[in-house]
Design an enzyme around this catalytic site. Structure first.
Site, PDB file in Angstrom:
ATOM      1  N   HIS A   1      16.113  64.709  13.386  1.00  0.00           N
ATOM      2  CA  HIS A   1      14.743  64.192  13.328  1.00  0.00           C
ATOM      3  C   HIS A   1      13.647  65.258  13.252  1.00  0.00           C
ATOM      4  O   HIS A   1      12.489  64.933  13.053  1.00  0.00           O
ATOM      5  CB  HIS A   1      14.491  63.264  14.517  1.00  0.00           C
TER       6      HIS A   1
ATOM      7  N   CYS B   1       1.611  36.123  34.476  1.00  0.00           N
ATOM      8  CA  CYS B   1       0.972  37.418  34.181  1.00  0.00           C
ATOM      9  C   CYS B   1      -0.543  37.227  34.124  1.00  0.00           C
ATOM     10  O   CYS B   1      -1.323  38.023  34.641  1.00  0.00           O
ATOM     11  CB  CYS B   1       1.436  37.968  32.830  1.00  0.00           C
TER      12      CYS B   1
ATOM     13  N   CYS C   1      21.695  56.210  18.589  1.00  0.00           N
ATOM     14  CA  CYS C   1      21.681  57.566  18.032  1.00  0.00           C
ATOM     15  C   CYS C   1      22.660  58.474  18.758  1.00  0.00           C
ATOM     16  O   CYS C   1      23.267  59.344  18.150  1.00  0.00           O
ATOM     17  CB  CYS C   1      20.268  58.134  18.018  1.00  0.00           C
TER      18      CYS C   1
ATOM     19  N   CYS D   1      19.153  65.672  18.882  1.00  0.00           N
ATOM     20  CA  CYS D   1      18.161  64.813  18.215  1.00  0.00           C
ATOM     21  C   CYS D   1      17.416  65.635  17.156  1.00  0.00           C
ATOM     22  O   CYS D   1      17.157  65.168  16.049  1.00  0.00           O
ATOM     23  CB  CYS D   1      17.133  64.290  19.203  1.00  0.00           C
TER      24      CYS D   1
ATOM     25  N   CYS E   1       6.412  43.994  37.989  1.00  0.00           N
ATOM     26  CA  CYS E   1       5.427  42.943  38.274  1.00  0.00           C
ATOM     27  C   CYS E   1       6.123  41.626  38.569  1.00  0.00           C
ATOM     28  O   CYS E   1       5.679  40.862  39.424  1.00  0.00           O
ATOM     29  CB  CYS E   1       4.440  42.792  37.109  1.00  0.00           C
TER      30      CYS E   1
HETATM   31  C1  HEC Z   1      23.199  62.432  13.007  1.00  0.00           C
HETATM   32  C2  HEC Z   1      21.776  62.267  12.886  1.00  0.00           C
HETATM   33  C3  HEC Z   1      20.990  61.707  14.070  1.00  0.00           C
HETATM   34  C4  HEC Z   1      20.881  62.236  15.332  1.00  0.00           C
HETATM   35  C5  HEC Z   1      21.544  63.467  15.899  1.00  0.00           C
HETATM   36  C6  HEC Z   1      19.951  61.372  16.024  1.00  0.00           C
HETATM   37  N1  HEC Z   1      19.522  60.370  15.218  1.00  0.00           N
HETATM   38 FE1  HEC Z   1      18.024  59.088  15.601  1.00  0.00          FE
HETATM   39  N2  HEC Z   1      18.314  58.192  13.804  1.00  0.00           N
HETATM   40  C7  HEC Z   1      19.222  58.594  12.846  1.00  0.00           C
HETATM   41  C8  HEC Z   1      19.166  57.712  11.700  1.00  0.00           C
HETATM   42  C9  HEC Z   1      20.016  57.821  10.442  1.00  0.00           C
HETATM   43  C10 HEC Z   1      18.174  56.760  11.988  1.00  0.00           C
HETATM   44  C11 HEC Z   1      17.686  55.623  11.091  1.00  0.00           C
HETATM   45  C12 HEC Z   1      16.743  56.191  10.051  1.00  0.00           C
HETATM   46  C13 HEC Z   1      15.602  56.911  10.698  1.00  0.00           C
HETATM   47  O1  HEC Z   1      14.641  56.275  11.167  1.00  0.00           O
HETATM   48  O2  HEC Z   1      15.694  58.162  10.814  1.00  0.00           O
HETATM   49  C14 HEC Z   1      17.642  57.108  13.305  1.00  0.00           C
HETATM   50  C15 HEC Z   1      16.606  56.429  13.932  1.00  0.00           C
HETATM   51  C16 HEC Z   1      16.038  56.790  15.137  1.00  0.00           C
HETATM   52  C17 HEC Z   1      14.904  56.133  15.738  1.00  0.00           C
HETATM   53  C18 HEC Z   1      14.145  54.937  15.187  1.00  0.00           C
HETATM   54  C19 HEC Z   1      12.903  55.391  14.438  1.00  0.00           C
HETATM   55  C20 HEC Z   1      12.029  54.247  14.002  1.00  0.00           C
HETATM   56  O3  HEC Z   1      11.058  54.505  13.272  1.00  0.00           O
HETATM   57  O4  HEC Z   1      12.249  53.103  14.386  1.00  0.00           O
HETATM   58  C21 HEC Z   1      14.664  56.795  16.919  1.00  0.00           C
HETATM   59  C22 HEC Z   1      13.578  56.459  17.920  1.00  0.00           C
HETATM   60  C23 HEC Z   1      15.632  57.844  17.042  1.00  0.00           C
HETATM   61  N3  HEC Z   1      16.448  57.825  15.940  1.00  0.00           N
HETATM   62  C24 HEC Z   1      15.711  58.729  18.113  1.00  0.00           C
HETATM   63  C25 HEC Z   1      16.723  59.674  18.280  1.00  0.00           C
HETATM   64  C26 HEC Z   1      16.887  60.468  19.477  1.00  0.00           C
HETATM   65  C27 HEC Z   1      15.975  60.460  20.671  1.00  0.00           C
HETATM   66  C28 HEC Z   1      18.005  61.243  19.270  1.00  0.00           C
HETATM   67  C29 HEC Z   1      18.698  62.181  20.248  1.00  0.00           C
HETATM   68  C30 HEC Z   1      19.204  61.536  21.442  1.00  0.00           C
HETATM   69  C31 HEC Z   1      18.488  60.945  17.929  1.00  0.00           C
HETATM   70  N4  HEC Z   1      17.704  59.975  17.379  1.00  0.00           N
HETATM   71  C32 HEC Z   1      19.571  61.573  17.337  1.00  0.00           C
HETATM   72  C33 HEC Z   1      20.046  59.693  12.936  1.00  0.00           C
HETATM   73  C34 HEC Z   1      20.162  60.531  14.021  1.00  0.00           C
HETATM   74  C1  HEC Z   2       0.157  39.093  41.482  1.00  0.00           C
HETATM   75  C2  HEC Z   2      -0.510  39.863  40.455  1.00  0.00           C
HETATM   76  C3  HEC Z   2       0.309  40.315  39.246  1.00  0.00           C
HETATM   77  C4  HEC Z   2       1.098  39.563  38.420  1.00  0.00           C
HETATM   78  C5  HEC Z   2       1.486  38.109  38.555  1.00  0.00           C
HETATM   79  C6  HEC Z   2       1.522  40.452  37.364  1.00  0.00           C
HETATM   80  N1  HEC Z   2       1.007  41.683  37.545  1.00  0.00           N
HETATM   81 FE1  HEC Z   2       1.151  43.274  36.289  1.00  0.00          FE
HETATM   82  N2  HEC Z   2       0.137  44.433  37.621  1.00  0.00           N
HETATM   83  C7  HEC Z   2      -0.427  43.997  38.789  1.00  0.00           C
HETATM   84  C8  HEC Z   2      -1.039  45.119  39.463  1.00  0.00           C
HETATM   85  C9  HEC Z   2      -1.730  45.067  40.823  1.00  0.00           C
HETATM   86  C10 HEC Z   2      -0.821  46.241  38.648  1.00  0.00           C
HETATM   87  C11 HEC Z   2      -1.239  47.684  38.927  1.00  0.00           C
HETATM   88  C12 HEC Z   2      -0.218  48.180  39.893  1.00  0.00           C
HETATM   89  C13 HEC Z   2      -0.242  49.625  40.145  1.00  0.00           C
HETATM   90  O1  HEC Z   2      -1.093  50.327  39.581  1.00  0.00           O
HETATM   91  O2  HEC Z   2       0.631  50.057  40.909  1.00  0.00           O
HETATM   92  C14 HEC Z   2      -0.098  45.768  37.483  1.00  0.00           C
HETATM   93  C15 HEC Z   2       0.241  46.570  36.422  1.00  0.00           C
HETATM   94  C16 HEC Z   2       0.776  46.095  35.214  1.00  0.00           C
HETATM   95  C17 HEC Z   2       0.967  46.888  34.019  1.00  0.00           C
HETATM   96  C18 HEC Z   2       0.603  48.351  33.844  1.00  0.00           C
HETATM   97  C19 HEC Z   2      -0.835  48.432  33.373  1.00  0.00           C
HETATM   98  C20 HEC Z   2      -1.324  49.832  33.213  1.00  0.00           C
HETATM   99  O3  HEC Z   2      -2.532  49.960  32.894  1.00  0.00           O
HETATM  100  O4  HEC Z   2      -0.593  50.800  33.402  1.00  0.00           O
HETATM  101  C21 HEC Z   2       1.525  46.072  33.081  1.00  0.00           C
HETATM  102  C22 HEC Z   2       1.923  46.449  31.673  1.00  0.00           C
HETATM  103  C23 HEC Z   2       1.682  44.769  33.685  1.00  0.00           C
HETATM  104  N3  HEC Z   2       1.219  44.822  34.973  1.00  0.00           N
HETATM  105  C24 HEC Z   2       2.206  43.668  33.043  1.00  0.00           C
HETATM  106  C25 HEC Z   2       2.444  42.440  33.678  1.00  0.00           C
HETATM  107  C26 HEC Z   2       3.140  41.344  33.039  1.00  0.00           C
HETATM  108  C27 HEC Z   2       3.670  41.344  31.624  1.00  0.00           C
HETATM  109  C28 HEC Z   2       3.210  40.343  33.963  1.00  0.00           C
HETATM  110  C29 HEC Z   2       3.898  39.016  33.828  1.00  0.00           C
HETATM  111  C30 HEC Z   2       5.327  39.064  33.573  1.00  0.00           C
HETATM  112  C31 HEC Z   2       2.526  40.813  35.157  1.00  0.00           C
HETATM  113  N4  HEC Z   2       2.095  42.090  34.952  1.00  0.00           N
HETATM  114  C32 HEC Z   2       2.327  40.068  36.309  1.00  0.00           C
HETATM  115  C33 HEC Z   2      -0.433  42.713  39.247  1.00  0.00           C
HETATM  116  C34 HEC Z   2       0.245  41.651  38.693  1.00  0.00           C
END
Ligand code: HEC
Ligand code: HEC
Length: 274
Positions: free
Chosen positions: A194, A89, A235, A190, A127
């Protein structure tokens, strides 16, 4: 079990209380953020705010935060030469502290060659396959979690900043629809948990706004970090709905929408949650 959740949810309205008295941390992750234009939320809160004190303390301590083991692994991978092109990278992106700064605040983005969104993990794997000519990392691998944490952590403290435009808006719309669609045996969206009931108690958890500013997040339950989309899957399962695949367009669209809901929240990667 499902019934229990329904009952718990029904009881939430009565017991709804937001723990706004918690001490504000200096870095802003325990403070409400003013929602941006068109946000459905009155206040935007990180999941940190709703986490138990012990969990917050784990996240805050650089030595105790278990996510830092993956962060260190990611840092080592940054300069690891791999693949046919014999590059790391670092060969192309130099110092991650400069080149990756702010990247996590604006992903997923529209990627023209795919004519759809690409999230951070997919961008990193692209990448690898396209530029390094080596294999993509598996979704739940320690390598992908580590390098994604390392890249995201370069934005630590910076505000989430999804800007909608003609390119990403159609995908945002799809994500929004997903967010408000009832699904599963519990017939819940969701938003039910949330948006309507955050701050309330559900079994042993306090419901958060389901924000993703700390991802990949170390989950005590998983004993390792997990991606945003792994969390979405969990979730979906909670409401007995069939989850989508990690990396599916459905989840990447949802990821953009959920990231946008958190506009202004500081990136906390690697966060710790239970
Ligand atoms: C029945 C209730 C429920 C529903 C519906 C639900 N979740 Fe959750 N979700 C939870 C609980 C409980 C947790 C753990 C505690 C918290 O962070 O709210 C959680 C945690 C999360 C987290 C982690 C938050 C963090 O801070 O790390 C994300 C992201 C999330 N939910 C996204 C979603 C999405 C997107 C959907 C819909 C597809 C969804 N949830 C539907 C109950 C729900
Ligand atoms: C040979 C060169 C090359 C290598 C090796 C490479 N990248 Fe990239 N990477 C690029 C180029 C070029 C872009 C921009 C491409 C585009 O815009 O389409 C990019 C874009 C990205 C982006 C998005 C940056 C943005 O601003 O949106 C991330 C994140 C990233 N690379 C992570 C990595 C990581 C992690 C690795 C190693 C596992 C890696 N790259 C290895 C060339 C490389």
């Amino acid at each position: 079990m499902g019934r229990l959740i329904k009952v718990a949810i029904a009881g939430l309205l009565a017991s709804l209380l937001v723990t706004g008295t918690a001490m504000a941390a200096a870095d802003g992750k325990n403070e409400a953020v003013k929602p941006g234009k068109d946000s459905p939320l009155d206040e935007v809160w990180s999941g940190y705010h709703f986490a138990k004190k012990e969990t917050q303390a784990l996240q805050d301590d650089d030595f105790d935060n278990p996510g830092n083991l993956w962060l260190e692994q990611g840092e080592a991978l940054w300069s690891k030469v791999e693949g046919e092109s014999k590059k790391s990278c670092q060969s192309c992106h130099n110092d991650a502290k400069a080149s990756m700064k702010g990247v996590a605040t604006r992903y997923p983005v529209y990627y023209a060659p795919w004519k759809k969104l690409i999230n951070l993990e997919q961008r990193i794997n692209l990448c690898r396959t396209k530029f390094m000519k080596t294999k993509a990392y598996k979704w739940k691998s320690n390598q992908l979690l580590g390098i994604t944490i390392y890249v995201a952590a370069q934005s630590k403290g910076m505000p989430t900043n999804i800007v909608l435009n003609a390119k990403n808006k159609p995908f945002w719309e799809k994500g929004k629809k997903h967010y408000y669609t009832r699904r599963g045996q519990l017939d819940m969206a969701c938003a039910h948990c949330h948006e309507n009931y955050y701050g309330g108690q559900i079994r042993s958890n306090v419901l958060s706004q389901g924000q993703i500013n700390g991802f990949p997040t170390y989950r005590l339950k998983w004993q390792k970090p997990g991606s945003v989309q792994r969390r979405f899957k969990g979730c979906n399962k909670q409401v007995r709905a069939k989850p989508y695949k990690i990396g599916s367009d459905e989840y990447t669209n949802l990821e953009l929408y959920v990231r946008w809901r958190g506009n202004g929240l500081p990136i906390e990667t690697p966060a710790v949650r239970n």
